[in-house]
Design a protein around this motif. Structure first.
Motif, PDB file in Angstrom:
ATOM      1  N   PRO A   1      -0.347 -23.833  34.653  1.00  0.00           N
ATOM      2  CA  PRO A   1      -1.324 -24.260  35.639  1.00  0.00           C
ATOM      3  C   PRO A   1      -1.053 -23.916  37.216  1.00  0.00           C
ATOM      4  CG  PRO A   1      -1.456 -25.615  33.883  1.00  0.00           C
ATOM      5  CD  PRO A   1      -0.211 -25.022  33.729  1.00  0.00           C
TER       6      PRO A   1
ATOM      7  N   LEU B   1       1.460 -22.079  38.138  1.00  0.00           N
ATOM      8  CA  LEU B   1       1.553 -20.694  38.621  1.00  0.00           C
ATOM      9  C   LEU B   1       0.186 -19.877  38.855  1.00  0.00           C
ATOM     10  CD1 LEU B   1       4.249 -19.692  35.857  1.00  0.00           C
ATOM     11  CD2 LEU B   1       4.571 -19.344  38.381  1.00  0.00           C
ATOM     12  N   HIS B   2      -0.829 -20.392  37.992  1.00  0.00           N
ATOM     13  CA  HIS B   2      -2.021 -19.668  38.074  1.00  0.00           C
ATOM     14  C   HIS B   2      -2.736 -20.288  39.554  1.00  0.00           C
ATOM     15  CE1 HIS B   2      -2.682 -18.664  33.847  1.00  0.00           C
ATOM     16  NE2 HIS B   2      -1.451 -18.284  34.064  1.00  0.00           N
ATOM     17  N   SER B   3      -2.462 -21.229  39.866  1.00  0.00           N
ATOM     18  CA  SER B   3      -2.960 -21.968  41.085  1.00  0.00           C
ATOM     19  C   SER B   3      -2.600 -21.371  42.253  1.00  0.00           C
ATOM     20  CB  SER B   3      -3.011 -23.514  41.205  1.00  0.00           C
ATOM     21  OG  SER B   3      -3.114 -24.015  42.568  1.00  0.00           O
TER      22      SER B   3
ATOM     23  N   LYS C   1      -4.039 -17.963  42.351  1.00  0.00           N
ATOM     24  CA  LYS C   1      -5.396 -17.934  43.137  1.00  0.00           C
ATOM     25  C   LYS C   1      -5.368 -18.298  44.608  1.00  0.00           C
ATOM     26  CE  LYS C   1      -8.439 -19.023  39.365  1.00  0.00           C
ATOM     27  NZ  LYS C   1      -9.764 -18.723  39.318  1.00  0.00           N
TER      28      LYS C   1
END
Lengths: 282, 106
Positions: free
Chosen positions: B46, B48-50, B53
């Protein structure tokens, strides 16, 4: 039978859009397989290696919560903005429609129309609530839930007053007894809605990662205007309660217009973020 | 040790050395800190994905052993954010050191 790892994976990606969930699962599966391989190389038995790799991933709830924060908040923000805009537009339209067709129940029933608006309003606040729960804190959530309760109370009250089994005189008596409470609830709900709108503008900047665009000098005065309208609306509400009804009506229209403007701003922020993302991808 | 707040800084720092995938980032944090910075590896994704984004890192896929693997690399924005985060961390560390030294003297 599902393996413990597959169960973990399903739980961690639960609630995410299908495409995102598949990508997330693929990525973590690769991680898990590498981890199992390394544990096997260190001499662990296959079962022990799988158990150790799973334990290293930790609690699936924590991972799931992190993914929801990252992947769902933008969608929730857009839904809150869109539903809010439908509500505000409906409210604005209801006034001329009521004036034009109010006398003709066959063509336009204001009671039904407002009932639908109340449902949209509740739906909007529910989205705001879900958004605040993730993004702000307990007190912000409490305020939004309070507004939701007020809105639902109004909706139930409206249904009772306009139910066909209630005679006109009973309805008028009920209305007379509850009008003050109804007006108070109405004003709390509308002014609260604008305060929530104001907060959501600021949160939008955070949720959509627009900090570096330095929008704060623009957003702060806009939020203050929206919040000030919320407070002004309460004053109009008091004026309306004491018989100055045209001021109250003007206040309601002002609130709808401000809410509408706030929603447009949310959507502009959302598409600004989307445009940046596309530009970055190019 | 709980490194919830400092995980983005550590990820950006590791990616400053070149593209990497999640498992490799997790192992590097653990091995470089001799296991002191031990964290639940599932929470890495999460984060990394944040960061992705926020456009501080960018993802791309590469085929590795016949399987698609998601790699991450630092963006220009990420490099600037890393410098800022490092400066903040140094300031924080100096402040804590100053308090601890003051406490040990008295």
């Amino acid at each position: 039978m599902t393996s413990p790892f597959e169960h973990w994976l399903n739980q961690a990606a639960e609630g995410l859009p299908a495409e995102t969930a598949a990508a997330v699962q693929e990525e973590i599966r690769a991680h898990y397989e590498d981890s199992v391989r390394d544990h096997l190389l260190r001499g662990l038995a296959p079962d022990a290696a799988r158990a150790a790799a799973l334990a290293e991933l930790g609690d699936f709830e924590e991972t799931s919560s992190g993914f929801k924060q990252t992947h769902l908040r933008e969608g929730r923000y857009l839904k809150a903005a869109l539903v809010g805009m439908v509500y505000a537009a409906g409210y604005l339209l209801s006034i001329p429609l009521h004036q034009l067709l109010g006398g003709d129940v066959q063509a336009f029933n204001p009671a039904n129309f407002l009932f639908v608006l109340y449902i949209i309003h509740s739906y909007r606040i529910l989205f705001a609530d879900r958004f605040c729960t993730r993004r702000v804190d307990f007190y912000a959530t409490l305020i939004v839930r309070g507004i939701l309760v007020v809105c639902i109370t109004r909706m139930i009250g409206w249904t009772i007053f306009h139910h066909p089994t209630i005679t006109e005189s009973a309805s008028l008596n009920l209305w007379g007894m509850a009008s003050l409470a109804e007006r108070a609830l109405n004003m709390i709900s509308l002014s609260g809605l604008l305060l929530v709108s104001s907060g959501l503008i600021v949160l939008g900047e955070q949720a959509l990662h627009l900090h570096d665009l330095n929008l704060r000098p623009l957003l702060t005065p806009l939020c203050l205007v929206v919040a000030a309208c919320g407070i002004a609306l309460s004053v109009f509400g008091v004026a309306s309660t004491y018989g100055v009804s045209h001021i109250g009506l003007w206040g309601v229209q002002l609130s709808a217009l401000t809410g509408f403007a706030a929603c447009i701003l949310w959507i502009c922020l959302f598409f600004r973020a989307g445009y940046r993302k596309m530009a970055f991808a190019r | 040790m709980n490194l919830k707040g400092s995980l983005p800084l550590l990820i950006l720092h590791i990616l400053a050395d070149g593209p990497s995938h999640g498992y490799s980032i997790a192992k590097r944090i653990k091995s470089t800190s001799a296991g002191v910075l031990d964290f639940k590896e599932g929470t890495l994704y999460p984060t990394l994905h944040s960061l992705e984004k926020q456009q501080l890192i960018a993802a791309f896929t590469e085929v590795e052993n016949g399987r698609e693997r998601r790699y991450y690399q630092l963006t220009d924005g990420g490099r600037a954010a890393l410098d800022a985060e490092r400066a903040q961390w140094d300031e924080y560390r100096r402040a804590v050191d100053a308090v601890l030294k003051g406490a040990s003297i008295s």
